[in-house]
Enzyme design. Structure first.
Site, PDB file in Angstrom:
ATOM      1  N   SER A   1       0.850  -1.180   0.000  1.00  0.00           N
ATOM      2  CA  SER A   1       0.000   0.000   0.000  1.00  0.00           C
ATOM      3  C   SER A   1       0.889   1.234   0.000  1.00  0.00           C
ATOM      4  CB  SER A   1      -0.890   0.012   1.245  1.00  0.00           C
ATOM      5  OG  SER A   1      -1.509   1.277   1.427  1.00  0.00           O
TER       6      SER A   1
ATOM      7  N   TYR B   1      -1.760  -0.665  10.549  1.00  0.00           N
ATOM      8  CA  TYR B   1      -1.906  -1.035   9.144  1.00  0.00           C
ATOM      9  C   TYR B   1      -0.721  -0.528   8.323  1.00  0.00           C
ATOM     10  CZ  TYR B   1      -3.602  -1.229   4.357  1.00  0.00           C
ATOM     11  OH  TYR B   1      -3.714  -1.477   3.006  1.00  0.00           O
TER      12      TYR B   1
END
Length: 257
Positions: free
Chosen positions: A136, A149
């Site tokens: 990501s 995350y």
């Protein structure tokens, strides 16, 4: 037998990758092995994409359930042309405010399970095989209220880059895919504990386009795939601007609010 192995294949980026791999490389693949907890969404792909599918309904954070994948690999001894690790989830919220099972679960799925699946599949990869790891753009910079995350995705990026270097002599390419926000059900889960900032909604990407670029970059042997001008600028900025400056600025803005 030539196969592709795809985790997180019941939705989002994993499902989209299964569709595009079948359409683009189906004639070179005997089967797509789809792995996810939910069986029904994977079964729905049968007959809708030009590839034979083998469904593995399992939780890849459970080592006992993963024995099913290990046994299938040992029995079939396939040549894995593609390994796609797309399983993952995120939750929004301050560290400590999220349930412990959510904070630990992100680490288990996004990091530990990804490494475990890679370890199991690696012996079956050969020359010109491809590994695609969905990281990501959150990997580029520590992100308050998304701290765990972002840290897991920084792990995926670092792990993928090192693995790519290790496998180069075997002519196996590892591509870390680092999109920004993507319009999938990922955010339906993420927002059960908080709202994403409005600016992230403004740069939300189309999963079909993100996956198309990821497959293109993988075929080109690129170690990193970043979709969109905004995320490329974000990557460039995060590479040159000290993270402490950015985090201090975030802290001031957060304090004003």
């Amino acid at each position: 037998m030539r196969i592709a192995v795809i985790t997180g294949a019941s939705s989002g980026m994993g499902k989209e990758t299964a569709v595009q791999l079948a359409c683009r490389y189906g004639k070179y693949l005997d089967e797509l092995w789809l792995i996810a907890r939910r069986k029904e969404p994977m079964e729905e792909l049968k007959g809708k994409i030009p590839a034979s599918l083998r469904i593995f309904p399992m939780d890849i954070t459970d080592r006992i359930q993963l024995e099913g994948l290990k046994m299938a690999l040992e029995k079939e001894r396939p040549k894995v042309l593609f390994l796609v690790n797309a399983a993952g989830f995120g939750k929004i919220g301050d560290v400590g405010s999220l349930p412990l099972e959510d904070e630990g679960g992100m680490i288990q799925l996004n990091c530990q399970a990804l490494c475990t699946v890679t370890h199991l599949v690696l012996p079956y990869l050969g020359k010109n095989s491809r590994i695609i790891q969905f990281a990501s753009a959150a990997a580029f910079l520590p992100q308050p209220r998304f701290a765990v995350y972002a840290a897991t995705k920084a792990f995926v990026l670092s792990y993928s880059q090192a693995l790519n270097a290790e496998l180069k002599s075997k002519q196996i390419c590892v591509t870390a895919v680092c999109p920004g926000p993507v319009n999938t059900e990922f955010f339906q889960i993420a927002e059960t504990t908080g709202q994403i900032p409005e600016y992230k909604r403004l740069v939300m990407a189309d999963p079909e386009k993100v996956v198309k670029k990821a497959l293109y970059d993988s075929a080109a042997g690129k170690p990193l795939s970043i979709y969109g001008i905004w995320m490329k600028l974000f990557f460039a900025g995060a590479s040159v601007i000290p993270h402490s400056w950015i985090l201090n600025l975030w802290g001031r803005n957060h304090k004003k609010k």
